[in-house]
Design an enzyme around this catalytic site. Structure first.
Site, short mmCIF file in Angstrom:
data_model
loop_
_atom_site.label_atom_id
_atom_site.label_comp_id
_atom_site.label_asym_id
_atom_site.label_seq_id
_atom_site.Cartn_x
_atom_site.Cartn_y
_atom_site.Cartn_z
N LYS A 53 -9.07 -1.73 -44.44
CA LYS A 53 -8.50 -0.43 -44.15
C LYS A 53 -7.62 0.21 -44.78
O LYS A 53 -6.78 -1.28 -44.84
CB LYS A 53 -9.03 -0.27 -42.70
CG LYS A 53 -8.44 -1.26 -41.66
CD LYS A 53 -9.08 -0.89 -40.75
CE LYS A 53 -8.12 -2.14 -39.49
NZ LYS A 53 -9.10 -2.20 -38.59
N TYR A 109 26.39 3.34 -40.94
CA TYR A 109 26.71 4.67 -39.50
C TYR A 109 26.42 3.85 -38.38
O TYR A 109 26.11 3.12 -37.97
CB TYR A 109 25.22 5.02 -40.43
CG TYR A 109 24.76 5.79 -40.91
CD1 TYR A 109 25.67 6.48 -41.09
CD2 TYR A 109 23.61 5.50 -41.17
CE1 TYR A 109 24.99 7.22 -43.02
CE2 TYR A 109 23.30 6.26 -42.84
CZ TYR A 109 24.85 7.86 -43.48
OH TYR A 109 24.00 8.49 -44.37
#
Ligand SMILES: *Cc1c(COP(=O)(O)O)cnc(C)c1O
Length: 358
Positions: free
Chosen positions: A33, A246
């Site tokens: 899957k 950041y």
């Protein structure tokens, strides 16, 4: 020099062979899957060619997989309307049937259908509860075109082998399938590795086929299939007091050499990876520093120069390994990011290039 995930063909074969050794009397339903747990159908031929069954959860994935193989495909969540039933049948899929609604969809079929009945034995996700199951069997017996291939159920806590729900579910499963002559299936990877009484005629390994342990800590018997790499695109030396990235959440306390690696959360590297998360550069584990950006991360590589007494030991375009090496299993990165390896491997973005490796 793009960010690349290498998919090891020999590791796939090794892990599948391990499942065969652990379950010599069971057929293997390889769980593929989510595009083979993010490993891409095109890159996992050893599984496609050697497993007994292939299983997916979405019908759209079935069309993609069917285009490259004739092997039997099981649709784990089944179908939800007449059109999906028609499509699944045209793709020659076996379908899981887990609810009375789905019984209603298939009961008047005029073409033969291979079905896997799913029982809810205590996880309370998909599956028939005991009372419904009796009605379901009675309905199915009315249409001889419906062929029950297997009765299955799924563990909720197999990754905690001592959890009491495991025994309760197994007992439920055995009781409810007693006297039935169709094959049975219960075990995912965690159960294959720890619950030999839960193997039955079909086993359903997922994560272990990709060389990853369901228990959160790497398993030496498994071989990692995916190696995620990204090039170094800048190297610089900071002075004490300089901050990085950041929010300036990391500040150098001494002279520090850093490397910028061309991978970020836009590629699927976890934004929540903490400072200190290891990154493998030229064979040395180095700590992630500062915030993960969309396209890059920063790594403190001072240690490499110190350990090897070499300057400029790391060059632009060298490849950093983010996970998938013996020194740096994906399970480790998952722990540093407060998540599961399952989430990391299925979360890579379309920007990542995939390539087969030996
Ligand atoms: C995903 C899945 C598996 C495989 O689980 P792993 O933990 O990856 O081994 C098995 N059975 C079903 C029904 C699943 O959805």
């Amino acid at each position: 020099m793009r960010t690349t995930a290498f998919i090891s063909q020999s590791a796939l074969a090794h892990n599948l062979a391990l499942v065969r050794r652990l379950c010599p009397h069971s057929k293997i339903v390889a769980i593929l899957k989510n595009n083979a747990y993010g490993h891409q159908f095109e890159c996992i031929s050893p599984l496609i060619e050697r497993a007994d069954f292939l299983a997916l959860s979405h019908l759209s994935d079935c069309a993609q997989l069917r285009a490259i193989t004739e092997r039997p495909i099981l649709l784990l969540a089944g179908v939800y309307n007449a059109r999906e039933l028609q499509q699944a049948s045209a793709l020659n899929c076996h379908i899981v049937v887990h609810s009375m609604m789905q019984i209603g969809l298939i009961i008047h079929t005029k073409t033969p259908l291979n079905i896997w009945l799913k029982l809810d034995t205590g996880m309370h996700r998909l599956g028939f509860l005991a009372a419904e199951y009796r009605t379901c069997l009675a309905e199915i017996s009315k249409n001889p075109l419906l062929k029950i291939i297997c009765t299955m159920s799924h563990f909720g806590c197999a990754d905690t082998p001592k959890h009491p729900l495991n025994d309760l579910q197994l007992t439920q499963f055995i009781q409810r399938t007693e006297g039935q002559n169709s094959p049975r299936s219960m075990a995912n990877s965690a159960a294959i590795l720890t619950q030999s009484s839960a193997l039955f005629e079909f086993v359903r390994p997922g994560i272990m086929l990709y060389g990853i342990s369901p228990f959160g800590k790497s398993d030496p018997n498994l071989k990692a299939v995916m190696t995620l790499t990204a090039p170094i695109i800048a190297i610089k030396t900071l002075a004490a007091g300089d901050s990085v990235g950041y929010g300036a959440i990391w500040t150098a306390t001494q002279k520090t050499t850093i490397a910028l690696v061309n991978i970020g959360y836009g590629d699927g590297y976890p934004r929540h990876a903490k400072n200190g998360t290891p990154v493998l550069i030229n064979g040395v584990l180095c700590p992630l520093i500062g915030r993960v950006s969309m396209d890059s991360i920063c790594v403190d590589i001072s240690k490499i120069n110190l350990e090897n007494n070499l300057k400029n030991n790391v060059k632009i375009n060298d490849r950093a390994i983010l996970w998938g090496d013996e020194k740096l299993p994906v399970e480790t990165v998952a722990r540093w990011s407060d998540t599961l390896a399952y989430e990391l491997i299925t979360g890579l973005s379309a920007r990542i290039r995939f390539a087969k490796s030996a």
